[in-house]
Every structure is written in C-alpha cells, then in structure tokens.
Design a protein around this motif. Structure first.
Motif, short mmCIF file in Angstrom:
data_model
loop_
_atom_site.label_atom_id
_atom_site.label_comp_id
_atom_site.label_asym_id
_atom_site.label_seq_id
_atom_site.Cartn_x
_atom_site.Cartn_y
_atom_site.Cartn_z
N GLY A 95 0.78 -1.23 0.00
CA GLY A 95 0.00 0.00 0.00
C GLY A 95 0.81 1.27 0.00
O GLY A 95 0.25 2.35 0.04
N ILE A 96 2.13 1.21 -0.03
CA ILE A 96 2.99 2.39 -0.01
C ILE A 96 3.60 2.58 -1.39
O ILE A 96 4.27 1.69 -1.91
N ILE A 97 3.37 3.73 -1.97
CA ILE A 97 3.89 4.03 -3.29
C ILE A 97 5.24 4.71 -3.15
O ILE A 97 5.38 5.69 -2.43
N ALA A 98 6.23 4.18 -3.84
CA ALA A 98 7.57 4.75 -3.78
C ALA A 98 7.59 6.07 -4.55
O ALA A 98 7.14 6.14 -5.68
N VAL A 99 8.11 7.12 -3.91
CA VAL A 99 8.20 8.44 -4.52
C VAL A 99 9.67 8.79 -4.67
O VAL A 99 10.43 8.74 -3.71
N ALA A 100 10.06 9.15 -5.87
CA ALA A 100 11.45 9.48 -6.12
C ALA A 100 11.79 10.81 -5.45
O ALA A 100 11.01 11.76 -5.49
N PRO A 101 12.94 10.91 -4.81
CA PRO A 101 13.34 12.17 -4.16
C PRO A 101 13.73 13.20 -5.20
O PRO A 101 13.99 12.87 -6.36
N PRO A 102 13.78 14.47 -4.85
CA PRO A 102 14.22 15.50 -5.80
C PRO A 102 15.66 15.26 -6.22
O PRO A 102 16.46 14.70 -5.48
N SER A 103 15.99 15.73 -7.42
CA SER A 103 17.33 15.49 -7.97
C SER A 103 17.99 16.81 -8.35
O SER A 103 17.34 17.86 -8.42
N PHE A 104 19.29 16.71 -8.62
CA PHE A 104 20.10 17.87 -9.04
C PHE A 104 20.25 17.88 -10.56
O PHE A 104 21.11 18.56 -11.10
N VAL B 210 11.77 28.35 -9.06
CA VAL B 210 10.84 28.72 -7.99
C VAL B 210 9.70 27.72 -7.96
O VAL B 210 9.21 27.27 -9.01
N ASP B 211 9.29 27.35 -6.77
CA ASP B 211 8.19 26.40 -6.61
C ASP B 211 6.86 27.08 -6.93
O ASP B 211 6.60 28.19 -6.48
N ASP C 142 9.32 21.53 -5.09
CA ASP C 142 10.02 21.10 -3.87
C ASP C 142 10.18 19.59 -3.81
O ASP C 142 10.97 19.09 -3.00
N GLY C 143 9.46 18.85 -4.65
CA GLY C 143 9.64 17.40 -4.72
C GLY C 143 10.35 16.96 -5.97
O GLY C 143 10.49 15.76 -6.21
N ILE C 144 10.83 17.94 -6.80
CA ILE C 144 11.46 17.61 -8.07
C ILE C 144 12.88 18.17 -8.15
O ILE C 144 13.81 17.45 -8.50
#
Length: 298
Positions: free
Chosen positions: A58-67, A175-176, A194-196
């Motif tokens: 039930g937990i969807i993996a979310v990719a962290p923000p990248s450089f 800018v977000d 902020d998540g990308i």
C-alpha cells in the motif's frame, strides 16, 4: 446404448494416467530454486507495474528530488543556479517566510527532500548542513504586508527579496509553483518543484525551519494561542483560541476565521457595509438637477 453391467468400475484409489498429471519439480536444489524464484519474479512485476513495494503493502515509492536540472544548466555554462520556496501561505497567523539556496555541487548534503516529507528533527539537521555548505538567504513578509497586498503578492514579494539577498547573484532561478518572479536573471516556475528540484527542496527546508522558529518565538509574545504547536495553522485548537481570546497583532486580519473573531471581540473595528442603493439614488438626483439647470439656461 445398453451398458454392460458386468464391466468392472475403476477403483477410487486408482491413480490417474501419467499424461493427465502435471509434472512436479523434483525435490532437488534446482526444484527448490525454481520455486523460490517464482514469487520473487511476480513481486518484482507487481512493483514495476504499480510502483508498490512487495515488502510494504500500500505504499507508493516516490522518487526524491534530484540535481539533474541544475547540472544541465552547469553543462551549458549557466551558474550560479538558485532554488527558492516559501513557507506559511495557509496559516491564520504569522509571516510568510521565503528562502533562496544555491547548492554547492561538490558538497550537497544527503537526505534533502521536500520539507513536508521530513520530520521536524530531520529538517533541523538538514537546515544546519545546508547553511554550512550552501549560499542561503531568507526574506519575511509580515502579516501587515499580507493584509495590504494579499497572500499571493506578499509571497512573491518575499521570494524576490530572498533571491536578491543571496551573497552571489544567480543567473537562473527555480521557484516552486506556477508564478515566475520578476528577477533580473532567468526564472523558471516548477509546479511541485520542492519534490522535483533539489535546490527548491533545500529552500523549502530553510523556509520551514525558519518560520517554525519564528512561530515559537511569537508563542512567548502571545501565550494562549498555541503557536508553538500548530505554527498558526487553522487547527481546532487554534480556532478555539481565536473564538475565546480574539485575534492578536500577529493574525492575518482578512482571513475568514480571524475576521469572524474580530467581529465578535472588537465589533467597533468592523466598518459597516455601504448601502449601494442609497448612493445610486443620490447620483440620480444630482444628474437630474444638472439637467434641469441646463434647460433653464436655454
């Protein structure tokens, strides 16, 4: 068709023919290995299709923000690159805090993520690491500015001030959100940035930690509202305090719950609504009088 009753029926325990029976894997190391691989392969297929981890249902993996976006600009010779974000648009009290960050590509702290995905303890640790390795600036829009300009304009004003206050002027700014900033350099708005974008995520951490610390300080100045707990957001405890105590000088006057509390505790500060019909009637009478005077001159 007449059946021959003398024919014997097959016994119940008689095994079926070999051809009808599925071949079972032998009880060997190869058979065990094939049995073990089957559920693993199936789990990996499910994870690839749904994005869910087999171990954590039930937990969807979310990719962290990248450089990645910053590095693409660096390869084109564009540097410095900044990310900026704000904290505190939604609360009923306290300022909006904006932050701008230029990360050092060779010293990026690990664990940077959208501030909303981190715990308060994780944010505090990353705040110290970001401030120690990156160029950071912060700008604040007070409740008075929010009341005067509205929350969107006050937020954009604070974001621009944060970019201008950076120790080194950036050549590109992320800018977000959906609104670009009126800056001298190129500005790119990234929805959900902020998540990308890693630089925006770092700015979100700086803005969030700074504002949380400010709200804890305001809690000492105005006790009873619980600013140190809810940071000014419209939680039931805050709404109860507003109804009981009325608004403080740190509340945003034109937010609906604050305006209702002000009307209850300080009704003399609420301006009565104008009667538009009476105003229209006066204008009609004046125009009629002008027409009469003009005809008299004729």
């Amino acid at each position: 068709m007449i059946r021959d009753k003398s024919a014997k029926k097959p016994a119940k325990d008689t095994p079926k023919k070999d051809g009808a029976k599925k071949a079972a894997p032998a009880n060997t190391s190869e058979g065990k290995a094939s049995q073990a691989k089957a559920p693993q392969a199936k789990a990996s297929e499910v994870q690839a299709l749904t994005g869910k981890s087999a171990g954590r249902k039930g937990i969807i993996a979310v990719a962290p923000p990248s450089f990645r976006r910053e590095r693409a600009l660096i390869k084109r010779g564009v540097w410095p690159v900044a990310g900026c974000d704000e904290a505190g648009r939604g609360p009923l009290a306290g300022p909006v805090v904006a932050a701008a960050v230029i990360l050092d590509p060779d010293r990026i702290p690990r664990g940077i993520d959208d501030s909303k995905r981190l715990t308060a303890e994780e944010r505090e640790k990353l705040f110290d690491k970001i401030c120690a390795t990156a160029q950071v600036s912060v700008a604040v829009a007070s409740p008075a500015r929010i009341d005067r300009d509205n929350i969107l304009r006050a937020s954009l004003w604070a974001l621009k001030r944060a970019v201008v206050a950076l120790p080194e002027a950036p050549r590109h700014v992320f800018v977000d959100g959906r609104d670009q900033l009126d800056t001298e350099c190129d500005c790119e708005a990234v929805i959900g940035g902020d998540g990308i974008v890693l630089s925006i995520a770092a700015a979100s951490i700086v803005a969030k930690v700074t504002r949380d610390r400010l709200m804890c300080a305001l809690a000492q100045d105005c006790p009873g509202y619980g600013f140190e707990q809810h940071k000014g957001y419209a939680v039931p405890e805050h709404l109860d305090a507003l109804d009981r105590l009325g608004p403080s000088i740190h509340h945003r006057s034109f937010f609906a719950p604050v305006a209702a509390a002000r009307a209850k505790h300080m009704p003399w500060t609420v301006e009565p609504a104008q009667d538009l019909f009476s105003v229209a009637e006066v204008e009609v009478q004046v125009e009629a009088q002008i027409e009469i005077d003009a005809s008299a001159n004729l």
